[in-house]
Enzyme design. Structure first.
Site, PDB file in Angstrom:
ATOM      1  CD  GLU A 119      -2.879  -1.383   0.338  1.00 20.43           C
ATOM      2  OE1 GLU A 119      -2.778  -0.736  -0.720  1.00 20.43           O
ATOM      3  OE2 GLU A 119      -3.818  -2.148   0.583  1.00 20.43           O
ATOM      4  CE1 TYR A 141     -10.978  16.101  22.076  1.00 18.47           C
ATOM      5  CE2 TYR A 141     -13.257  15.987  22.810  1.00 18.47           C
ATOM      6  CZ  TYR A 141     -11.950  16.376  23.025  1.00 18.47           C
ATOM      7  OH  TYR A 141     -11.608  17.056  24.172  1.00 18.47           O
TER       8      TYR A 141
END
Length: 216
Positions: free
Chosen positions: A75, A122
């Protein structure tokens, strides 16, 4: 302990913590971290977050050449694209196959421009808007091209039927932001169909302005 030795230990420690808590299993997930000399440390291909060896992490020099350790994750296009497009804003990249994030990526009514509903402050503070990208074969270089197409405007993406990729200024911030994404995805699934009270546009704008969040 040298700064590189410390970085190697940190990668393995954070990876083991995420593995132990079920955030990614088997040999899935990968981490990269920029070093002081401009090179990268990267988790090797086929490795488990629960059993990483600091001495076997893939080591790249500042020119992108593999100079030590095992073969890197397939990846790498994901990681490279974030470092290229976000520059000094990116000191680490985390990619997981976390269950609730992947589940959210599969649902037809998930907003492709911002996959996380505004349930908590958050997630907005740590992630901004999270873009949903289409499915790519794992390791496909086209994933990197898709991230480059965002021109550095997003610090986090969710790959459909695959998992989140999160970039941040350092490893700790990248891990915490990735965990926030997974937790918010979990909350989104738990409250789906229950008409939860979400943050309104004024509350979102206040968070974005106060914490200087990238929000385009």
């Amino acid at each position: 302990m040298s700064s590189e030795s410390h970085a190697r230990e940190n990668i393995c420690e954070f990876a083991r913590s995420m593995f132990d808590r079920g955030l990614t299993g088997g040999a899935s997930g990968n981490i990269s971290m920029r070093l002081e000399d401009g090179g990268l440390l990267v988790t090797p291909t086929g490795s488990s977050f629960g059993r990483l060896d600091p001495s076997r992490l893939s080591r790249f020099d500042a020119a992108g050449r593999l100079i030590g350790g095992d073969a890197p994750t397939k990846e790498m296009p994901l990681h490279s694209a974030f470092y290229e497009t976000r520059g000094a804003k990116t000191g680490a990249v985390v990619h997981l196959h976390s269950t609730h994030s992947v589940a959210l990526s599969m649902l037809p009514d998930t907003d492709p421009d911002n996959v996380l509903p505004p349930l908590m402050a958050y997630s907005i503070m740590r992630l901004g808007k999270v873009k949903l990208l289409p499915f790519f074969r794992p390791g496909d270089a086209a994933m990197g091209d898709a991230i480059r197409g965002l021109a550095g405007r997003r610090s986090a993406v969710l790959l459909a039927s695959h998992g989140p990729v999160v970039a941040a200024k350092d490893l700790e911030a990248a891990v915490y932001a990735t965990e926030e994404l997974e937790e918010t995805a979990r909350l989104a699934l738990l409250t789906r169909g229950l008409k939860p009270r979400m943050l309104d546009s004024a509350q979102i704008r206040d968070i974005v302005d106060h914490f200087d969040v990238e929000w385009d």
